[in-house]
Design an enzyme around this catalytic site. Structure first.
Site, PDB file in Angstrom:
ATOM      1  N   VAL A   1      -9.468   6.787  37.575  1.00 60.46           N
ATOM      2  CA  VAL A   1      -9.401   5.515  36.832  1.00 60.46           C
ATOM      3  C   VAL A   1      -8.256   5.550  35.815  1.00 60.46           C
ATOM      4  O   VAL A   1      -7.428   4.639  35.740  1.00 60.46           O
ATOM      5  CB  VAL A   1     -10.754   5.257  36.116  1.00 60.46           C
ATOM      6  CG1 VAL A   1     -10.693   4.018  35.247  1.00 60.46           C
ATOM      7  CG2 VAL A   1     -11.873   5.145  37.138  1.00 60.46           C
TER       8      VAL A   1
ATOM      9  N   LYS B   1     -17.928  12.615  21.054  1.00 59.58           N
ATOM     10  CA  LYS B   1     -16.957  11.880  20.234  1.00 59.58           C
ATOM     11  C   LYS B   1     -17.272  12.060  18.741  1.00 59.58           C
ATOM     12  O   LYS B   1     -16.365  12.169  17.919  1.00 59.58           O
ATOM     13  CB  LYS B   1     -16.969  10.404  20.630  1.00 59.58           C
ATOM     14  CG  LYS B   1     -16.441  10.185  22.055  1.00 59.58           C
ATOM     15  CD  LYS B   1     -16.797   8.800  22.573  1.00 59.58           C
ATOM     16  CE  LYS B   1     -16.304   8.590  23.999  1.00 59.58           C
ATOM     17  NZ  LYS B   1     -16.857   7.375  24.619  1.00 59.58           N
TER      18      LYS B   1
HETATM   19  N1  LIG Z   1     -12.598   6.081  32.478  1.00 62.60           N
HETATM   20  C1  LIG Z   1     -12.580   5.802  31.204  1.00 62.60           C
HETATM   21  O1  LIG Z   1     -12.782   4.658  30.780  1.00 62.60           O
HETATM   22  C2  LIG Z   1     -12.286   6.869  30.191  1.00 62.60           C
HETATM   23  C3  LIG Z   1     -12.177   6.540  28.821  1.00 62.60           C
HETATM   24  C4  LIG Z   1     -11.854   7.535  27.893  1.00 62.60           C
HETATM   25  C5  LIG Z   1     -11.702   8.835  28.332  1.00 62.60           C
HETATM   26  N2  LIG Z   1     -11.853   9.130  29.652  1.00 62.60           N
HETATM   27  C6  LIG Z   1     -11.670  10.521  30.074  1.00 62.60           C
HETATM   28  O2  LIG Z   1     -10.569  10.602  30.963  1.00 62.60           O
HETATM   29  C7  LIG Z   1     -10.795  11.627  31.915  1.00 62.60           C
HETATM   30  C8  LIG Z   1     -10.644  11.052  33.313  1.00 62.60           C
HETATM   31  O3  LIG Z   1     -11.562  10.017  33.506  1.00 62.60           O
HETATM   32  P1  LIG Z   1     -11.501   9.067  34.801  1.00 62.60           P
HETATM   33  O4  LIG Z   1     -12.457   7.981  34.525  1.00 62.60           O
HETATM   34  O5  LIG Z   1     -10.103   8.731  35.144  1.00 62.60           O
HETATM   35  O6  LIG Z   1     -12.106  10.044  35.907  1.00 62.60           O
HETATM   36  P2  LIG Z   1     -12.053   9.894  37.496  1.00 62.60           P
HETATM   37  O7  LIG Z   1     -13.237  10.589  38.030  1.00 62.60           O
HETATM   38  O8  LIG Z   1     -11.822   8.478  37.887  1.00 62.60           O
HETATM   39  O9  LIG Z   1     -10.748  10.709  37.908  1.00 62.60           O
HETATM   40  C9  LIG Z   1     -10.666  12.102  37.877  1.00 62.60           C
HETATM   41  C10 LIG Z   1      -9.477  12.547  38.705  1.00 62.60           C
HETATM   42  O10 LIG Z   1      -9.313  13.954  38.515  1.00 62.60           O
HETATM   43  C11 LIG Z   1      -9.234  14.598  39.783  1.00 62.60           C
HETATM   44  N3  LIG Z   1      -9.878  15.894  39.687  1.00 62.60           N
HETATM   45  C12 LIG Z   1     -11.130  16.141  39.221  1.00 62.60           C
HETATM   46  N4  LIG Z   1     -11.396  17.455  39.309  1.00 62.60           N
HETATM   47  C13 LIG Z   1     -10.300  18.027  39.845  1.00 62.60           C
HETATM   48  C14 LIG Z   1      -9.967  19.365  40.202  1.00 62.60           C
HETATM   49  N5  LIG Z   1     -10.843  20.337  40.015  1.00 62.60           N
HETATM   50  N6  LIG Z   1      -8.744  19.595  40.731  1.00 62.60           N
HETATM   51  C15 LIG Z   1      -7.871  18.598  40.916  1.00 62.60           C
HETATM   52  N7  LIG Z   1      -8.134  17.310  40.606  1.00 62.60           N
HETATM   53  C16 LIG Z   1      -9.332  17.036  40.076  1.00 62.60           C
HETATM   54  C17 LIG Z   1      -9.951  13.692  40.757  1.00 62.60           C
HETATM   55  O11 LIG Z   1      -9.465  13.900  42.062  1.00 62.60           O
HETATM   56  C18 LIG Z   1      -9.587  12.318  40.200  1.00 62.60           C
HETATM   57  O12 LIG Z   1      -8.325  11.961  40.707  1.00 62.60           O
HETATM   58  C19 LIG Z   1     -12.172  12.211  31.583  1.00 62.60           C
HETATM   59  O13 LIG Z   1     -12.034  13.318  30.736  1.00 62.60           O
HETATM   60  C20 LIG Z   1     -12.843  11.077  30.842  1.00 62.60           C
HETATM   61  O14 LIG Z   1     -13.847  11.519  29.946  1.00 62.60           O
HETATM   62  C21 LIG Z   1     -12.123   8.177  30.588  1.00 62.60           C
HETATM   63  N1  LIG Z   2     -18.673   6.146  29.401  1.00 61.34           N
HETATM   64  C1  LIG Z   2     -17.943   5.871  28.213  1.00 61.34           C
HETATM   65  C2  LIG Z   2     -16.465   5.707  28.436  1.00 61.34           C
HETATM   66  C3  LIG Z   2     -15.698   6.964  28.382  1.00 61.34           C
HETATM   67  O1  LIG Z   2     -15.934   7.673  27.210  1.00 61.34           O
HETATM   68  C4  LIG Z   2     -18.434   4.572  27.597  1.00 61.34           C
HETATM   69  O2  LIG Z   2     -19.319   3.913  28.139  1.00 61.34           O
HETATM   70  O3  LIG Z   2     -17.935   4.224  26.532  1.00 61.34           O
END
Ligand SMILES: NC(=O)c1ccc[n+]([C@@H]2O[C@H](COP(=O)([O-])OP(=O)(O)OC[C@H]3O[C@@H](n4cnc5c(N)ncnc54)[C@H](O)[C@@H]3O)[C@@H](O)[C@H]2O)c1
Ligand SMILES: N[C@@H](CCO)C(=O)O
Ligand code: NA
Length: 436
Positions: free
Chosen positions: A14, A207
């Site tokens: 994402v 957080k």
């Molecule tokens: N999605 C949100 O709204 C959001 C908001 C704030 C912070 N975050 C943080 O951002 C980070 C990513 O979130 P996301 O929602 O994009 O996650 P996601 O699951 O959509 O994407 C994770 C990606 O990492 C890759 N990946 C995971 N494990 C792997 C491994 N062992 N080797 C290689 N590639 C690997 C996956 O293939 C995927 O492409 C997390 O730490 C999450 O807490 C997300």
């Molecule tokens: N799952 C979290 C987003 C990433 O921290 C939320 O609902 O705010």
């Protein structure tokens, strides 16, 4: 213009996909802001062959790799958006050892093992930035680390989980029960299929730990955070809250406190009643907000989107530009500041106001008995309201007691003693009141 800076992306989900897109789409502007082009040298994923919307068939596809270890060794800046503890932790440490600066969105990792990463970055003389880890797009890490570095933060109250805020908001607007509202949040993509991390408060607690560390210059880990999720909140609680001029919010709270003459801090996450006049009560839907009280600045509120690919990428890219500028111009950003080393006081030492709902026998002398139990435990009553509530059976009165500030431990003992009274049929709910 200097040679391009090599950017390695770990993760293409994402957040990663959005970051990659914006690096390509806004390449010229970002280069102008940094003083050097930012070149993606690879994007680490678990499976490079699986189709990815917005990546497959674009100029990004050839950058996908499953060899994250090799990728981090050749980079100037590593952007970790894969999430989880391992292999993210090892990869970040490898990147730092190889001299790369790191940007991460990984709150879980920072809250569990931040000091190891900070120490490594400090020793290697590289930056470790993490704005996206707390409240997504909202600038809060940098304001606390930098803008407020000359002030004394007293308290931080945050709505830092969008999923639970959405759920509580839906319970308030349409009277939904929790389970129904969670299903809706899942359908909209806010909540995961397994919503535990959000509804049980783990995400908010991570957080809270990060915010508390920054605000109070003290190491705080996930284990130091007293945590209670929203699963105990009912539609009736929300309706009662509204009737008494409150909203129920899942709050992350970090504050200075004193116990037995020892100055320390308290970090907790729990649902709380927030007066409707407080700015946090107006934070609707999946939005986040962090309310900061500082000695000189007074009250500040930071508001915006705490999640989602594009909003989170804004924070990641802001960090990326900052650390990249340091590589072009020399110098570094702030390092870990834990000099204050304040003790984290136990949860029972927290002091707040409470609202207790009780079903009691509706006969003479009952109110006096209840008031006596509170007095015995040194809990002072601010207001009592009695109603022949719809849900209550004949002969039963519902009492709503609001206390003045009381210690958590005193309140717990009071509730236990009330439960033991013959005239008390049920302690229906106990909620803390914050932000009053
Ligand atoms: N999605 C949100 O709204 C959001 C908001 C704030 C912070 N975050 C943080 O951002 C980070 C990513 O979130 P996301 O929602 O994009 O996650 P996601 O699951 O959509 O994407 C994770 C990606 O990492 C890759 N990946 C995971 N494990 C792997 C491994 N062992 N080797 C290689 N590639 C690997 C996956 O293939 C995927 O492409 C997390 O730490 C999450 O807490 C997300
Ligand atoms: N799952 C979290 C987003 C990433 O921290 C939320 O609902 O705010
Ligand atoms: Na943020």
């Amino acid at each position: 213009m200097p040679a391009p800076l090599k950017v390695a992306l770990l993760g293409c989900g994402v957040v990663g996909t959005e970051v990659a897109h914006r690096l390509v789409t806004h390449a010229d502007e970002l280069a102008a802001r940094v003083g050097a082009p930012l070149e993606i040298v690879g994007i680490a994923v678990r499976d490079a062959a699986s189709p990815r919307e917005g990546v497959t068939g674009t100029s990004l596809e050839p950058l996908l790799t499953t060899d994250a270890s090799a990728l981090v060794r050749g980079a100037d800046v590593v952007v970790e958006v894969m999430g989880g503890i391992e292999p993210a932790r090892t990869l970040i440490l490898q990147a730092i050892e190889a001299g790369a600066s790191v940007v991460t969105a990984n709150k879980a990792l920072l809250a569990s093992d931040g000091p190891t990463l900070y120490k490594a970055a400090d020793a290697a003389g590289v930056d470790l930035y993490f704005e996206a880890a707390v409240a997504g797009a909202i600038p809060i890490v940098r304001p606390v680390r930098e803008s407020l570095a000359g002030d004394q933060v007293q308290r931080v109250l945050g709505i830092v989980n969008g999923t639970t805020n959405y759920v509580l908001d839906r319970m308030a607007t349409d009277g939904l029960e929790l389970e129904q509202a969670v299903k809706e949040a899942q359908a909209l993509g806010y909540a995961e299929a397994d919503p535990t991390a959000d509804v049980e408060g783990y995400d908010a607690a991570a957080k809270a730990a990060i915010l508390a560390s920054l605000a109070f210059h003290t190491r705080v880990s996930l284990d130091d955070v007293a945590r209670e999720g929203i699963t105990g909140v009912t539609a009736a609680d929300v309706a009662w809250a509204q009737r008494t001029g409150h909203a129920i919010k899942l709050l992350a709270i970090a504050e200075r406190n004193v116990r037995d003459d020892v100055a320390g801090i308290q970090v907790r996450v729990h649902p709380a009643l927030v007066p409707l006049e407080h700015p946090l009560a107006g934070v609707r839907g999946a939005f986040n907000a962090v309310f900061v009280e500082a000695e000189a600045a007074g009250e500040l509120m930071f508001y915006g989107r705490g999640a989602g690919g594009a909003p989170t990428s804004s924070a990641v890219l802001g960090d990326l530009v900052s650390v990249a500028r340091h590589r072009v111009l020399g110098g570094r950003g702030p390092v870990e500041s834990s000099y204050a080393d304040l003790p984290v006081l136990p949860a029972e030492a927290a002091c707040t106001r409470f609202q207790v709902r009780l079903d009691v026998d509706d006969r003479p002398g009952v109110l006096a008995q209840v008031a006596h139990v509170l007095a015995e435990h040194d809990v002072s009553i601010e207001a009592v309201r009695q109603s022949a509530d719809a849900g209550a059976a004949t002969g039963v009165a519902r009492l709503l007691i609001t206390t003045h500030t009381a210690r958590e431990s005193a309140l717990a003992a009071t509730v236990a003693a009330l439960t033991d009274l013959d005239v008390v049929r049920d302690v229906v709910s106990v909620l803390r009141v914050e932000g009053a």
